[in-house]
Scaffold this motif. Structure first.
Motif, PDB file in Angstrom:
ATOM      1  N   GLU A 233     -17.582  32.517 -48.526  1.00 12.36           N
ATOM      2  CA  GLU A 233     -17.397  33.638 -47.609  1.00 12.36           C
ATOM      3  C   GLU A 233     -17.094  33.089 -46.228  1.00 12.36           C
ATOM      4  OE1 GLU A 233     -21.857  34.707 -46.260  1.00 12.36           O
ATOM      5  OE2 GLU A 233     -21.303  35.364 -48.255  1.00 12.36           O
ATOM      6  N   ALA A 234     -16.568  33.932 -45.374  1.00 10.73           N
ATOM      7  CA  ALA A 234     -16.180  33.501 -44.034  1.00 10.73           C
ATOM      8  C   ALA A 234     -17.387  32.994 -43.257  1.00 10.73           C
ATOM      9  CB  ALA A 234     -15.534  34.659 -43.296  1.00 10.73           C
ATOM     10  N   GLN A 235     -17.222  31.867 -42.613  1.00  8.59           N
ATOM     11  CA  GLN A 235     -18.290  31.284 -41.817  1.00  8.59           C
ATOM     12  C   GLN A 235     -18.011  31.392 -40.324  1.00  8.59           C
ATOM     13  OE1 GLN A 235     -21.170  29.956 -43.096  1.00  8.59           O
ATOM     14  NE2 GLN A 235     -20.436  30.774 -45.021  1.00  8.59           N
ATOM     15  N   PHE A 236     -16.923  32.018 -39.958  1.00  3.26           N
ATOM     16  CA  PHE A 236     -16.549  32.106 -38.556  1.00  3.26           C
ATOM     17  C   PHE A 236     -17.239  33.296 -37.909  1.00  3.26           C
ATOM     18  CE2 PHE A 236     -13.195  28.961 -38.251  1.00  3.26           C
ATOM     19  CZ  PHE A 236     -12.963  28.692 -39.579  1.00  3.26           C
ATOM     20  N   HIS A 237     -17.763  33.070 -36.731  1.00  3.42           N
ATOM     21  CA  HIS A 237     -18.406  34.134 -35.982  1.00  3.42           C
ATOM     22  C   HIS A 237     -18.423  33.752 -34.513  1.00  3.42           C
ATOM     23  CE1 HIS A 237     -21.600  31.247 -36.857  1.00  3.42           C
ATOM     24  NE2 HIS A 237     -22.096  31.609 -35.707  1.00  3.42           N
ATOM     25  N   VAL A 238     -18.720  34.713 -33.673  1.00  3.76           N
ATOM     26  CA  VAL A 238     -18.858  34.460 -32.243  1.00  3.76           C
ATOM     27  C   VAL A 238     -20.313  34.726 -31.892  1.00  3.76           C
ATOM     28  CG1 VAL A 238     -18.161  35.144 -29.928  1.00  3.76           C
ATOM     29  CG2 VAL A 238     -16.481  35.130 -31.760  1.00  3.76           C
ATOM     30  N   SER A 239     -20.991  33.694 -31.455  1.00  2.61           N
ATOM     31  CA  SER A 239     -22.390  33.849 -31.066  1.00  2.61           C
ATOM     32  C   SER A 239     -22.488  33.947 -29.546  1.00  2.61           C
ATOM     33  CB  SER A 239     -23.214  32.660 -31.564  1.00  2.61           C
ATOM     34  OG  SER A 239     -22.845  31.484 -30.859  1.00  2.61           O
ATOM     35  N   VAL A 240     -23.623  34.408 -29.082  1.00  2.00           N
ATOM     36  CA  VAL A 240     -23.867  34.450 -27.642  1.00  2.00           C
ATOM     37  C   VAL A 240     -23.716  33.042 -27.075  1.00  2.00           C
ATOM     38  CG1 VAL A 240     -25.598  34.918 -25.863  1.00  2.00           C
ATOM     39  CG2 VAL A 240     -25.366  36.467 -27.816  1.00  2.00           C
ATOM     40  N   ARG A 241     -24.217  32.064 -27.802  1.00  2.00           N
ATOM     41  CA  ARG A 241     -24.123  30.669 -27.367  1.00  2.00           C
ATOM     42  C   ARG A 241     -22.667  30.231 -27.213  1.00  2.00           C
ATOM     43  NH1 ARG A 241     -26.475  26.173 -31.312  1.00  2.00           N
ATOM     44  NH2 ARG A 241     -25.008  27.287 -32.600  1.00  2.00           N
ATOM     45  N   ASP A 242     -21.796  30.640 -28.145  1.00  2.99           N
ATOM     46  CA  ASP A 242     -20.374  30.300 -28.052  1.00  2.99           C
ATOM     47  C   ASP A 242     -19.751  30.880 -26.787  1.00  2.99           C
ATOM     48  OD1 ASP A 242     -20.441  29.053 -30.571  1.00  2.99           O
ATOM     49  OD2 ASP A 242     -19.904  30.918 -31.599  1.00  2.99           O
ATOM     50  N   VAL A 243     -20.025  32.146 -26.539  1.00  3.51           N
ATOM     51  CA  VAL A 243     -19.440  32.812 -25.367  1.00  3.51           C
ATOM     52  C   VAL A 243     -19.922  32.145 -24.084  1.00  3.51           C
ATOM     53  CG1 VAL A 243     -19.244  34.989 -24.100  1.00  3.51           C
ATOM     54  CG2 VAL A 243     -19.206  35.002 -26.603  1.00  3.51           C
ATOM     55  N   VAL A 244     -21.210  31.875 -23.997  1.00  2.00           N
ATOM     56  CA  VAL A 244     -21.766  31.238 -22.799  1.00  2.00           C
ATOM     57  C   VAL A 244     -21.161  29.847 -22.600  1.00  2.00           C
ATOM     58  CG1 VAL A 244     -23.894  30.325 -21.772  1.00  2.00           C
ATOM     59  CG2 VAL A 244     -23.879  32.601 -22.809  1.00  2.00           C
ATOM     60  N   ALA A 245     -20.972  29.103 -23.682  1.00  3.64           N
ATOM     61  CA  ALA A 245     -20.385  27.764 -23.579  1.00  3.64           C
ATOM     62  C   ALA A 245     -18.945  27.827 -23.078  1.00  3.64           C
ATOM     63  CB  ALA A 245     -20.448  27.052 -24.926  1.00  3.64           C
ATOM     64  N   TRP A 246     -18.154  28.762 -23.603  1.00  2.00           N
ATOM     65  CA  TRP A 246     -16.765  28.885 -23.152  1.00  2.00           C
ATOM     66  C   TRP A 246     -16.687  29.337 -21.697  1.00  2.00           C
ATOM     67  CZ3 TRP A 246     -12.514  26.824 -24.750  1.00  2.00           C
ATOM     68  CH2 TRP A 246     -12.416  26.406 -26.073  1.00  2.00           C
TER      69      TRP A 246
END
Length: 114
Positions: free
Chosen positions: A93-106
């Protein structure tokens, strides 16, 4: 300890690279709160606008929020297609997601290279 003493702990999911789940004995001592992945543009935009440098909010804030969700959705579609085509090594199944941590890092990256 005083009656008002509180202890708070945070942990990334055990599936993250280099992490393991907590033992049941330790896990039972905490109240667990699950923070789901971000799927709504408004959620991502709100974090971006709150943390992005003021000089970047207008020119790149909305585009950045849209790009993060687009990348996650494109990756999810790609991995699902690979799994459906029975590509060796493809996730079930798809493993891609956007986490709060991802957004903060970008956002931190964008602020650093401003």
């Amino acid at each position: 300890a005083a009656a008002t003493f509180r202890f708070m702990a945070t942990m990334n999911p055990g599936g993250d690279f280099g992490k393991r789940e907590l033992s049941p004995a330790l896990r039972n001592r905490f109240t667990e709160l699950y923070v789901r992945s971000l799927t709504e543009l408004g959620e991502v935009r709100q974090i971006v606008e709150a943390r992005l440098a003021p000089s970047l909010r207008e020119p790149v804030g909305d585009a950045m929020a849209r790009a993060l969700l687009y990348i996650a959705e494109a990756g999810a579609v790609g991995s699902s297609a690979a799994a459906a085509a029975k590509v060796p090594g493809a996730p079930k199944e798809a493993q891609f997601h956007v986490s709060v941590r991802d957004v903060v890092a970008w956002v931190a990256f964008m602020n650093a290279v401003e």
